[in-house]
Design an enzyme around this catalytic site. Sequence first.
Site, PDB file in Angstrom:
ATOM      1  N   ASP A  53     109.790 110.277 -48.265  1.00  0.00           N
ATOM      2  CA  ASP A  53     109.277 110.347 -46.905  1.00  0.00           C
ATOM      3  C   ASP A  53     108.058 109.799 -46.975  1.00  0.00           C
ATOM      4  O   ASP A  53     107.509 108.934 -48.118  1.00  0.00           O
ATOM      5  CB  ASP A  53     108.732 111.996 -46.811  1.00  0.00           C
ATOM      6  CG  ASP A  53     109.034 112.357 -45.355  1.00  0.00           C
ATOM      7  OD1 ASP A  53     108.911 111.227 -44.381  1.00  0.00           O
ATOM      8  OD2 ASP A  53     109.822 113.271 -44.948  1.00  0.00           O
ATOM      9  N   ASP A  58     110.184 103.892 -47.738  1.00  0.00           N
ATOM     10  CA  ASP A  58     110.578 104.219 -46.652  1.00  0.00           C
ATOM     11  C   ASP A  58     111.951 103.320 -46.612  1.00  0.00           C
ATOM     12  O   ASP A  58     111.780 103.024 -47.680  1.00  0.00           O
ATOM     13  CB  ASP A  58     109.583 102.202 -45.383  1.00  0.00           C
ATOM     14  CG  ASP A  58     110.830 102.444 -43.937  1.00  0.00           C
ATOM     15  OD1 ASP A  58     111.791 102.777 -43.721  1.00  0.00           O
ATOM     16  OD2 ASP A  58     109.926 102.037 -43.214  1.00  0.00           O
ATOM     17  N   TYR A 108     118.053 107.467 -30.149  1.00  0.00           N
ATOM     18  CA  TYR A 108     118.566 108.291 -31.545  1.00  0.00           C
ATOM     19  C   TYR A 108     119.940 108.563 -31.637  1.00  0.00           C
ATOM     20  O   TYR A 108     120.585 108.781 -32.806  1.00  0.00           O
ATOM     21  CB  TYR A 108     118.178 109.149 -31.476  1.00  0.00           C
ATOM     22  CG  TYR A 108     117.794 110.703 -32.014  1.00  0.00           C
ATOM     23  CD1 TYR A 108     117.653 110.820 -33.347  1.00  0.00           C
ATOM     24  CD2 TYR A 108     118.376 111.681 -31.810  1.00  0.00           C
ATOM     25  CE1 TYR A 108     117.193 112.407 -34.317  1.00  0.00           C
ATOM     26  CE2 TYR A 108     118.491 112.537 -32.563  1.00  0.00           C
ATOM     27  CZ  TYR A 108     118.192 112.804 -33.701  1.00  0.00           C
ATOM     28  OH  TYR A 108     118.120 113.832 -34.515  1.00  0.00           O
ATOM     29  N   LYS A 151     123.163 107.121 -34.951  1.00  0.00           N
ATOM     30  CA  LYS A 151     123.619 108.656 -35.593  1.00  0.00           C
ATOM     31  C   LYS A 151     124.180 108.395 -35.631  1.00  0.00           C
ATOM     32  O   LYS A 151     125.614 108.208 -36.008  1.00  0.00           O
ATOM     33  CB  LYS A 151     122.680 110.113 -34.985  1.00  0.00           C
ATOM     34  CG  LYS A 151     121.959 110.383 -35.187  1.00  0.00           C
ATOM     35  CD  LYS A 151     121.098 109.965 -37.014  1.00  0.00           C
ATOM     36  CE  LYS A 151     119.929 111.473 -36.938  1.00  0.00           C
ATOM     37  NZ  LYS A 151     120.431 111.584 -38.673  1.00  0.00           N
ATOM     38  N   THR A 206     117.791 123.389 -34.144  1.00  0.00           N
ATOM     39  CA  THR A 206     117.542 124.552 -34.936  1.00  0.00           C
ATOM     40  C   THR A 206     115.618 124.512 -35.326  1.00  0.00           C
ATOM     41  O   THR A 206     114.977 124.059 -34.510  1.00  0.00           O
ATOM     42  CB  THR A 206     117.594 123.997 -36.678  1.00  0.00           C
ATOM     43  OG1 THR A 206     119.173 123.404 -36.385  1.00  0.00           O
ATOM     44  CG2 THR A 206     117.282 125.028 -37.529  1.00  0.00           C
ATOM     45  N   ARG A 244     108.972 119.197 -28.753  1.00  0.00           N
ATOM     46  CA  ARG A 244     109.993 120.350 -28.999  1.00  0.00           C
ATOM     47  C   ARG A 244     109.704 121.760 -28.043  1.00  0.00           C
ATOM     48  O   ARG A 244     108.716 122.110 -28.168  1.00  0.00           O
ATOM     49  CB  ARG A 244     110.741 120.892 -29.796  1.00  0.00           C
ATOM     50  CG  ARG A 244     112.080 119.859 -30.781  1.00  0.00           C
ATOM     51  CD  ARG A 244     112.549 119.443 -31.833  1.00  0.00           C
ATOM     52  NE  ARG A 244     112.208 119.406 -33.070  1.00  0.00           N
ATOM     53  CZ  ARG A 244     111.717 119.514 -34.173  1.00  0.00           C
ATOM     54  NH1 ARG A 244     113.700 119.274 -33.592  1.00  0.00           N
ATOM     55  NH2 ARG A 244     111.548 119.034 -35.294  1.00  0.00           N
TER      56      ARG A 244
HETATM   57  N1  UDP Z   1     111.775 121.564 -22.706  1.00  0.00           N
HETATM   58  C1  UDP Z   1     111.336 121.589 -21.820  1.00  0.00           C
HETATM   59  N2  UDP Z   1     109.670 122.124 -21.678  1.00  0.00           N
HETATM   60  C2  UDP Z   1     109.195 121.948 -22.844  1.00  0.00           C
HETATM   61  C3  UDP Z   1     109.576 120.752 -23.728  1.00  0.00           C
HETATM   62  C4  UDP Z   1     110.893 120.789 -23.522  1.00  0.00           C
HETATM   63  O1  UDP Z   1     111.100 123.101 -20.247  1.00  0.00           O
HETATM   64  O2  UDP Z   1     107.683 121.729 -23.062  1.00  0.00           O
HETATM   65  C5  UDP Z   1     113.146 121.505 -22.949  1.00  0.00           C
HETATM   66  C6  UDP Z   1     113.602 120.371 -22.759  1.00  0.00           C
HETATM   67  O3  UDP Z   1     113.704 119.571 -21.442  1.00  0.00           O
HETATM   68  C7  UDP Z   1     115.033 120.641 -23.025  1.00  0.00           C
HETATM   69  C8  UDP Z   1     115.265 122.208 -23.930  1.00  0.00           C
HETATM   70  O4  UDP Z   1     113.641 122.285 -23.854  1.00  0.00           O
HETATM   71  O5  UDP Z   1     115.662 120.607 -21.947  1.00  0.00           O
HETATM   72  C9  UDP Z   1     114.881 121.633 -25.307  1.00  0.00           C
HETATM   73  O6  UDP Z   1     113.743 120.515 -26.048  1.00  0.00           O
HETATM   74  P1  UDP Z   1     113.774 119.973 -27.078  1.00  0.00           P
HETATM   75  O7  UDP Z   1     112.909 119.024 -26.990  1.00  0.00           O
HETATM   76  O8  UDP Z   1     113.340 121.557 -28.197  1.00  0.00           O
HETATM   77  O9  UDP Z   1     115.099 118.906 -28.175  1.00  0.00           O
HETATM   78  P2  UDP Z   1     116.143 118.919 -27.629  1.00  0.00           P
HETATM   79  O10 UDP Z   1     117.702 119.001 -27.545  1.00  0.00           O
HETATM   80  O11 UDP Z   1     116.904 118.458 -25.675  1.00  0.00           O
HETATM   81  O12 UDP Z   1     116.474 117.766 -28.192  1.00  0.00           O
END
Ligand code: UDP
Length: 320
Positions: A32, A59, A148, A152, A178, A189
């Site tokens: 990592d 890296d 991203y 992928k 997850t 997230r």
């Molecule tokens: N989200 C939100 N408020 C936050 C962070 C995320 O409403 O403070 C929403 C984001 O716009 C998305 C969903 O929650 O629709 C899941 O976001 P995340 O970043 O967990 O992962 P994603 O599924 O988008 O990769």
Amino acid sequence: MPRTLITGGAGFLGSHLCDRFIDEGHEVICMDNLITGDTKNIEHLFDLGQDRFRFVKYDVTDYLHVNGDLDYVLHFASPAAPDDYLRLPIQTLKVGALGTHKALGLAKAKDARFLLASTSEVYGDPLVHPQPEDYWGNVNPIGERGVYDEAKRFAEALAMAYNRYHGVETRIVRIFNTYGPRMRVDDGRALPTFMSQALRDDPLTVYGDGSQTRAFCYVDDLVEGIYRLLLSDETDPVNIGNPDEITIKEFAEEIIEITGSDSPITYEELPKDDPQVRQPDISKARDVLGWHPKVDRREGLRRTLDYFRETIDAPAPSET
Ligand code: UDP
């Protein structure tokens, strides 16, 4: 003793995989560069000694060398939270493209089986719902998330080319949302953000009107699915995730309830290209791997909450 390299092994998923492969009796080499990973996630493994667990800060986009034999290479190195890959767009493209190339080259040289951590993001903002593996997706290549998603998608193409052209044994897991202990509190997230906001009685920031959906899988279920896929004969991609779909607004409400918080919900602008819906079709994982998720969301959230309580209560290093 099987010998396994896990790139991105100090990250959220990588560190849980290190734990599982150690438990299965493997010698694990964890690599990592720590741009989003953290040695805190693996420090409990250092006591095992170098013949069972070794951490290498490196890296994987650079030339990769590992002494001795390898049986498995699990390529999990990559920023994976939207905030991280938007902040680190070039590194994200490099680790998905160059890093996957190096990891595949190493697997080929060692005659090791290779497993790629792919993502539901290969489906983009999907027009088919739920998403089966044979759906090709709806990705904006030049959008912000393209760094991203396309990395992928390229990584999947490269793994299949190494399989077809060089005969490398490859496995591809498409990972859906997850959650669990060791998620970074500040990774942006939905779950870590909502949970830390709720624990601090701050408003929960729901983006858009919160009608977008996700389906959240507890990390132990995901790790079980990945382990089964690695040992299976399936070369084509397999979705692993929990199909229990929920709107983000409902998810925020659930976290407020579980934490017993007084936080209100506030609404903020929806990020660009934020998928409107997402839910895995896991028929293939059920048929081919005999796998389905076992931990329901309430139970998983309770387990995750214990971790966030401890992490958020811990004084920041500058205050000690
Ligand atoms: N989200 C939100 N408020 C936050 C962070 C995320 O409403 O403070 C929403 C984001 O716009 C998305 C969903 O929650 O629709 C899941 O976001 P995340 O970043 O967990 O992962 P994603 O599924 O988008 O990769």
